[in-house]
Design an enzyme around this catalytic site. Sequence first.
Site, PDB file in Angstrom:
ATOM      1  N   LYS A   1      13.967  -0.948  -3.410  1.00 41.08           N
ATOM      2  CA  LYS A   1      13.618  -2.162  -2.655  1.00 41.08           C
ATOM      3  C   LYS A   1      13.392  -1.913  -1.156  1.00 41.08           C
ATOM      4  O   LYS A   1      13.593  -2.793  -0.325  1.00 41.08           O
ATOM      5  CB  LYS A   1      14.662  -3.282  -2.832  1.00 41.08           C
ATOM      6  CG  LYS A   1      15.106  -3.583  -4.241  1.00 41.08           C
ATOM      7  CD  LYS A   1      14.059  -3.501  -5.303  1.00 41.08           C
ATOM      8  CE  LYS A   1      13.050  -4.614  -5.339  1.00 41.08           C
ATOM      9  NZ  LYS A   1      12.077  -4.374  -6.456  1.00 41.08           N
TER      10      LYS A   1
ATOM     11  N   TYR B   1      10.514   0.688   6.885  1.00 38.27           N
ATOM     12  CA  TYR B   1       9.758  -0.490   6.440  1.00 38.27           C
ATOM     13  C   TYR B   1       9.398  -1.329   7.678  1.00 38.27           C
ATOM     14  O   TYR B   1       8.293  -1.843   7.792  1.00 38.27           O
ATOM     15  CB  TYR B   1      10.654  -1.283   5.483  1.00 38.27           C
ATOM     16  CG  TYR B   1      10.072  -2.550   4.916  1.00 38.27           C
ATOM     17  CD1 TYR B   1       9.490  -2.560   3.658  1.00 38.27           C
ATOM     18  CD2 TYR B   1      10.126  -3.755   5.625  1.00 38.27           C
ATOM     19  CE1 TYR B   1       8.974  -3.731   3.109  1.00 38.27           C
ATOM     20  CE2 TYR B   1       9.605  -4.926   5.093  1.00 38.27           C
ATOM     21  CZ  TYR B   1       9.040  -4.909   3.842  1.00 38.27           C
ATOM     22  OH  TYR B   1       8.527  -6.068   3.310  1.00 38.27           O
TER      23      TYR B   1
ATOM     24  N   ARG C   1      14.812   0.997   4.773  1.00 39.42           N
ATOM     25  CA  ARG C   1      14.694  -0.401   5.204  1.00 39.42           C
ATOM     26  C   ARG C   1      16.083  -0.939   5.534  1.00 39.42           C
ATOM     27  O   ARG C   1      17.082  -0.463   4.945  1.00 39.42           O
ATOM     28  CB  ARG C   1      14.089  -1.200   4.033  1.00 39.42           C
ATOM     29  CG  ARG C   1      13.821  -2.648   4.292  1.00 39.42           C
ATOM     30  CD  ARG C   1      13.290  -3.325   3.028  1.00 39.42           C
ATOM     31  NE  ARG C   1      12.769  -4.654   3.316  1.00 39.42           N
ATOM     32  CZ  ARG C   1      12.342  -5.514   2.410  1.00 39.42           C
ATOM     33  NH1 ARG C   1      12.352  -5.186   1.120  1.00 39.42           N
ATOM     34  NH2 ARG C   1      11.884  -6.705   2.762  1.00 39.42           N
TER      35      ARG C   1
ATOM     36  N   SER D   1      16.424  -8.268  -1.443  1.00 42.57           N
ATOM     37  CA  SER D   1      15.305  -7.954  -2.333  1.00 42.57           C
ATOM     38  C   SER D   1      15.839  -7.540  -3.722  1.00 42.57           C
ATOM     39  O   SER D   1      15.313  -7.953  -4.756  1.00 42.57           O
ATOM     40  CB  SER D   1      14.469  -6.838  -1.705  1.00 42.57           C
ATOM     41  OG  SER D   1      13.338  -6.567  -2.484  1.00 42.57           O
TER      42      SER D   1
ATOM     43  N   GLY E   1       7.944  -9.903   1.329  1.00 44.40           N
ATOM     44  CA  GLY E   1       7.411  -8.845   2.184  1.00 44.40           C
ATOM     45  C   GLY E   1       7.604  -9.073   3.669  1.00 44.40           C
ATOM     46  O   GLY E   1       6.687  -8.832   4.458  1.00 44.40           O
TER      47      GLY E   1
ATOM     48  N   HIS F   1      13.699   7.579  -6.647  1.00 49.71           N
ATOM     49  CA  HIS F   1      14.822   6.981  -5.921  1.00 49.71           C
ATOM     50  C   HIS F   1      16.004   7.971  -5.881  1.00 49.71           C
ATOM     51  O   HIS F   1      17.137   7.574  -5.606  1.00 49.71           O
ATOM     52  CB  HIS F   1      15.318   5.717  -6.627  1.00 49.71           C
ATOM     53  CG  HIS F   1      14.367   4.558  -6.606  1.00 49.71           C
ATOM     54  ND1 HIS F   1      13.684   4.171  -5.484  1.00 49.71           N
ATOM     55  CD2 HIS F   1      14.020   3.671  -7.571  1.00 49.71           C
ATOM     56  CE1 HIS F   1      12.949   3.106  -5.769  1.00 49.71           C
ATOM     57  NE2 HIS F   1      13.124   2.789  -7.030  1.00 49.71           N
TER      58      HIS F   1
ATOM     59  N   GLY G   1      10.403  -0.465   0.041  1.00 48.99           N
ATOM     60  CA  GLY G   1       8.984  -0.329   0.371  1.00 48.99           C
ATOM     61  C   GLY G   1       8.285   0.745  -0.444  1.00 48.99           C
ATOM     62  O   GLY G   1       7.255   1.286  -0.031  1.00 48.99           O
TER      63      GLY G   1
END
Length: 292
Positions: free
Chosen positions: A53, A192, A130, A138, A258, A108, A55
């Site tokens: 989550k 991000y 992020r 998110s 976003g 990931h 980006g």
Amino acid sequence: MNRSQAMETTDNSHLFEYKGAYFITDLVTPDYLDSLQDFEIRDSDVFLVTYPKSGTVWTQNILNLIYYEGHRNGTEQVYLMDRMPWVEYNFRNVDFAKRESPRLIASHLPYHLVPKGLRSGRGKVIYVLRNPKDVLVSYYHFSKYSRKLEELDFEDLMERFLAGKVIAGLWLDHVEGWSTHRDDFNILFLTYEEMKKDLRSAVLKICRFVGKKLTEEEIDEVVDRATFDKMSKDRRANYENLSSDLVDHTKGRFLRKGIVGDWKNTMTVAQSERFDHVFKKRMQKLPFKFYE
Ligand SMILES: Nc1ncnc2c1ncn2[C@@H]1O[C@H](COP(=O)(O)OS(=O)(=O)O)[C@@H](OP(=O)(O)O)[C@H]1O
């Protein structure tokens, strides 16, 4: 360490623990994760690594727009998940060894579980991170429409997140691990937030890092097609073809809002303080700052 020690289930059976990180039970096995150590790395490989989550899909699209003219000019209808598959969640059964170079690969994985070749400086890694509060929010929405995750209320999910019992493990371990071992890799870090602030500069940074020379017009095209609005409508990039075994499309979208700072619309002051109490000390030592 034997298999039973390495693999411990969380409070729910949707995830299992493997060597300090958590994985989706239905989509990967410890044996497959073991095998990734010897996954052969080519110098031309580009790995996009993220904590979930952060980006991923956005940067996947940017890389595809940079590498493939047909993706850029809209003449090719290849989905991102096929162009740039996940190495650990290989739900499209990609034979990586048979793929043509350059291979674009998403992951990931924490730094210590990626292929040995990558850790010794072969290939390239783009690591996108992020603000973890936005990541949590998110993830919360994602867990509502994912069929592979447990749906929890926000407070309970936050406690799982702070304990690291979510996909990929503890955010701090992931980011700290990649950051402190940066010298082992050929790596570019991006946030991000900087991509939101100045997408063109981020695209140029990526181009320089991977050694791609695009014309000004081509760069403009990449930037335009990577905006949230354009991507949301682009079937090749919005993940709306993802199998309904994996997600319930009636309950959410990959491209949700976003924006930067959405955590403020979700977390109470008390929740934010609790988050800071657990995360702040280690976050302050990171070379990345999140102002919102
Ligand atoms: N083009 C563009 N611009 C801005 N933001 C974007 C874009 N594409 C994806 N996103 C946002 O990224 C969030 C999803 O993260 P990931 O792609 O890393 O998810 S995943 O780990 O692959 O499941 C998710 O964030 P939230 O909207 O906050 O939920 C997406 O909306």
